[in-house]
Design an enzyme around this catalytic site. Sequence first.
Site, PDB file in Angstrom:
ATOM      1  N   CYS A 121       0.828  -1.203   0.000  1.00 29.69           N
ATOM      2  CA  CYS A 121       0.000   0.000   0.000  1.00 29.69           C
ATOM      3  C   CYS A 121       0.869   1.263   0.000  1.00 29.69           C
ATOM      4  O   CYS A 121       1.978   1.261   0.536  1.00 29.69           O
ATOM      5  CB  CYS A 121      -0.924   0.006   1.212  1.00 29.69           C
ATOM      6  SG  CYS A 121      -2.275  -1.202   1.102  1.00 29.69           S
ATOM      7  N   CYS A 202      -3.459   0.104  -3.390  1.00 30.66           N
ATOM      8  CA  CYS A 202      -4.188   0.375  -2.151  1.00 30.66           C
ATOM      9  C   CYS A 202      -3.545   1.545  -1.419  1.00 30.66           C
ATOM     10  O   CYS A 202      -2.392   1.892  -1.670  1.00 30.66           O
ATOM     11  CB  CYS A 202      -4.233  -0.864  -1.255  1.00 30.66           C
ATOM     12  SG  CYS A 202      -2.623  -1.549  -0.806  1.00 30.66           S
TER      13      CYS A 202
END
Length: 305
Positions: A121, A202
């Site tokens: 992420c 993400c």
Amino acid sequence: MPYQQGSARTRQRTVLLVGIAVLLAALVLAVVLASLLTHGKHEASPKMLKWKDKGTTKNLQEVILGRCYNYITAQYPELGDKDCLKIWESLKDAFIYKNPCNITSEDYQPLMELASHPIPCNKSLFWSKTGDLVHRYTKSNQNFLTLEDTLLGYMADRVSWCGDPSAPGINYESCPKRSECESNPGSVFWKMASKMFAEAACGVVQVMLNGSVEAGAFRSSSIFGSIEVFNLNPDKVSEVHIWLMHDIGGPQSESCSGHSIKRLISILEERNFEVTCEDNYRPVQLLQCVHNPDHTDCRLCTNST
């Protein structure tokens, strides 16, 4: 007399049988010749096609395998369970002996599954028209990954391939451009890889665009504009940061308040993303200035008089 008549009939029958045999032989020969000629045309015709793009990269197998092993051993040893031989075979099977204008996403599906890996992420960095700059940046800053920094993208970057229905099944002379046919091996591969890269993103994601492009920094026809933007998952991605870079000394065709950037922001906000935009993101601009240290665009401040 009866004997002479019998002999004549025998001769006539013999001549007739010989004639039939000759006719059958001629027919068989004609069929064989026709088959050989047809087969020859079938084999030769694909090789006569000349495409407009460069052909398959020489020593493609060695290039792909070398990059794969380097990636999983030297760069990301945590991916050491990847099978580079299987990855190469799945890539080869996707295009070898196939019409280079008839490639499908199903052809590449086994490769995508074998070579995919998680993207941390906050590390995904997308780009359009900033290829050299964005990759110089990710090489100097390990906090970000472009598609070309993933295993799939790393193996395929600046490499080309396409098949041929005739032996040896690979065309080393030329491959079709996107303008010649949409479903060519390169276009289908990069569309699938880009879609998968976007789906994996993400946290906070970044996109580096070129504000010196006259046609506009954001183009709906680009891979980013047509595929990646629409495959970002609003449930996984919290924010999108746009870095609008201008060439050092180049034209400033568009800023964060420009028409195409406003269109991009509107698309992203409609999909429930938080969006920010920054002109000439300083860490990237400093990298640009490494090659242009004396340019006025690279001065931190000017002397006041």
